[in-house]
Design a protein around this motif. Structure first.
Motif, PDB file in Angstrom:
ATOM      1  N   MET A   1       0.841  -1.178   0.000  1.00 48.10           N
ATOM      2  CA  MET A   1       0.000   0.000   0.000  1.00 48.10           C
ATOM      3  C   MET A   1       0.889   1.246   0.000  1.00 48.10           C
ATOM      4  O   MET A   1       1.847   1.329   0.751  1.00 48.10           O
ATOM      5  CB  MET A   1      -0.899   0.010   1.232  1.00 48.10           C
ATOM      6  N   ARG A   2       0.550   2.186  -0.845  1.00 46.80           N
ATOM      7  CA  ARG A   2       1.312   3.428  -0.932  1.00 46.80           C
ATOM      8  C   ARG A   2       0.973   4.341   0.239  1.00 46.80           C
ATOM      9  O   ARG A   2      -0.138   4.322   0.747  1.00 46.80           O
ATOM     10  CB  ARG A   2       1.008   4.127  -2.247  1.00 46.80           C
ATOM     11  N   GLU A   3       1.940   5.139   0.615  1.00 42.11           N
ATOM     12  CA  GLU A   3       1.731   6.127   1.665  1.00 42.11           C
ATOM     13  C   GLU A   3       1.688   7.513   1.046  1.00 42.11           C
ATOM     14  O   GLU A   3       2.331   7.762   0.028  1.00 42.11           O
ATOM     15  CB  GLU A   3       2.869   6.066   2.690  1.00 42.11           C
ATOM     16  N   SER A   4       0.929   8.405   1.690  1.00 44.41           N
ATOM     17  CA  SER A   4       0.889   9.790   1.229  1.00 44.41           C
ATOM     18  C   SER A   4       0.845  10.725   2.424  1.00 44.41           C
ATOM     19  O   SER A   4       0.446  10.339   3.525  1.00 44.41           O
ATOM     20  CB  SER A   4      -0.316  10.037   0.317  1.00 44.41           C
ATOM     21  N   PHE A   5       1.271  11.953   2.193  1.00 43.34           N
ATOM     22  CA  PHE A   5       1.279  12.968   3.242  1.00 43.34           C
ATOM     23  C   PHE A   5       1.249  14.336   2.568  1.00 43.34           C
ATOM     24  O   PHE A   5       1.929  14.547   1.557  1.00 43.34           O
ATOM     25  CB  PHE A   5       2.541  12.845   4.101  1.00 43.34           C
TER      26      PHE A   5
ATOM     27  N   ALA B   1      12.985  12.516   1.040  1.00 45.42           N
ATOM     28  CA  ALA B   1      13.745  11.381   0.495  1.00 45.42           C
ATOM     29  C   ALA B   1      12.906  10.113   0.391  1.00 45.42           C
ATOM     30  O   ALA B   1      13.146   9.281  -0.483  1.00 45.42           O
ATOM     31  CB  ALA B   1      14.981  11.127   1.346  1.00 45.42           C
ATOM     32  N   TRP B   2      11.909   9.947   1.236  1.00 46.10           N
ATOM     33  CA  TRP B   2      11.067   8.737   1.231  1.00 46.10           C
ATOM     34  C   TRP B   2      10.053   8.736   0.091  1.00 46.10           C
ATOM     35  O   TRP B   2       9.512   7.698  -0.265  1.00 46.10           O
ATOM     36  CB  TRP B   2      10.323   8.593   2.564  1.00 46.10           C
ATOM     37  N   ALA B   3       9.797   9.883  -0.501  1.00 41.86           N
ATOM     38  CA  ALA B   3       8.709  10.021  -1.485  1.00 41.86           C
ATOM     39  C   ALA B   3       9.180   9.738  -2.906  1.00 41.86           C
ATOM     40  O   ALA B   3      10.319  10.017  -3.272  1.00 41.86           O
ATOM     41  CB  ALA B   3       8.114  11.417  -1.405  1.00 41.86           C
TER      42      ALA B   3
ATOM     43  N   ALA C   1       2.276  17.922  -1.454  1.00 43.11           N
ATOM     44  CA  ALA C   1       1.660  16.595  -1.338  1.00 43.11           C
ATOM     45  C   ALA C   1       2.659  15.550  -1.827  1.00 43.11           C
ATOM     46  O   ALA C   1       3.186  15.658  -2.938  1.00 43.11           O
ATOM     47  CB  ALA C   1       0.378  16.532  -2.163  1.00 43.11           C
ATOM     48  N   LEU C   2       2.921  14.551  -0.978  1.00 40.80           N
ATOM     49  CA  LEU C   2       3.932  13.533  -1.267  1.00 40.80           C
ATOM     50  C   LEU C   2       3.324  12.137  -1.256  1.00 40.80           C
ATOM     51  O   LEU C   2       2.410  11.856  -0.477  1.00 40.80           O
ATOM     52  CB  LEU C   2       5.026  13.601  -0.209  1.00 40.80           C
ATOM     53  N   LYS C   3       3.850  11.254  -2.128  1.00 38.69           N
ATOM     54  CA  LYS C   3       3.436   9.853  -2.172  1.00 38.69           C
ATOM     55  C   LYS C   3       4.679   8.973  -2.284  1.00 38.69           C
ATOM     56  O   LYS C   3       5.632   9.345  -2.973  1.00 38.69           O
ATOM     57  CB  LYS C   3       2.541   9.557  -3.377  1.00 38.69           C
TER      58      LYS C   3
END
Length: 114
Positions: free
Chosen positions: A1-5, A27-29, A111-113
């Motif tokens: 599952m992808r994460e977003s923030f 760096a995580w995105a 917005a990051l994914k």
């Protein structure tokens, strides 16, 4: 599952002249999308120009892409190929009358994914 923030880098900030947002570690995105919501502008012909910048350490910066003009109440674009940190640099230009600088009150979101 992808994460977003979604990070709010500037909240109800009035920008005038040259500016840079707070840097944000990404760096995580794998994907990044900018949103600039203009709440109000002062002066006639007020315009905002921005450039996405990237950094390996959050201290030293270089331009990631070409400068773009932000117009309207909401603008968005995607950034790709970035490193560890992102921020926006830019300038608000125009005349506010009586020799005062033009200004724009904005909200800036990142917005990051993964």
């Amino acid at each position: 599952m992808r994460e977003s923030f979604t990070a709010v880098l500037e909240r109800n900030r009035t920008l005038a002249g040259e500016f840079a947002t707070e840097p944000y570690e990404v760096a995580w995105a794998a994907e990044a999308r900018w949103f600039i919501r203009t709440l109000e502008r002062t002066g006639t012909g007020t315009r905002m120009r921005v450039t996405t910048q990237v950094s390996p350490d959050g201290l030293h910066w270089c331009d990631l892409d070409a400068e773009r003009e932000v117009s309207g109440d909401l603008a968005t674009w995607e950034s790709s190929g970035f490193g560890g940190w992102l921020r926006l640099k830019g300038a608000v230009e125009g005349e506010a009358g009586d020799g005062a600088e033009a200004a724009a009150k904005v909200m800036i979101y990142l917005a990051l994914k993964s």
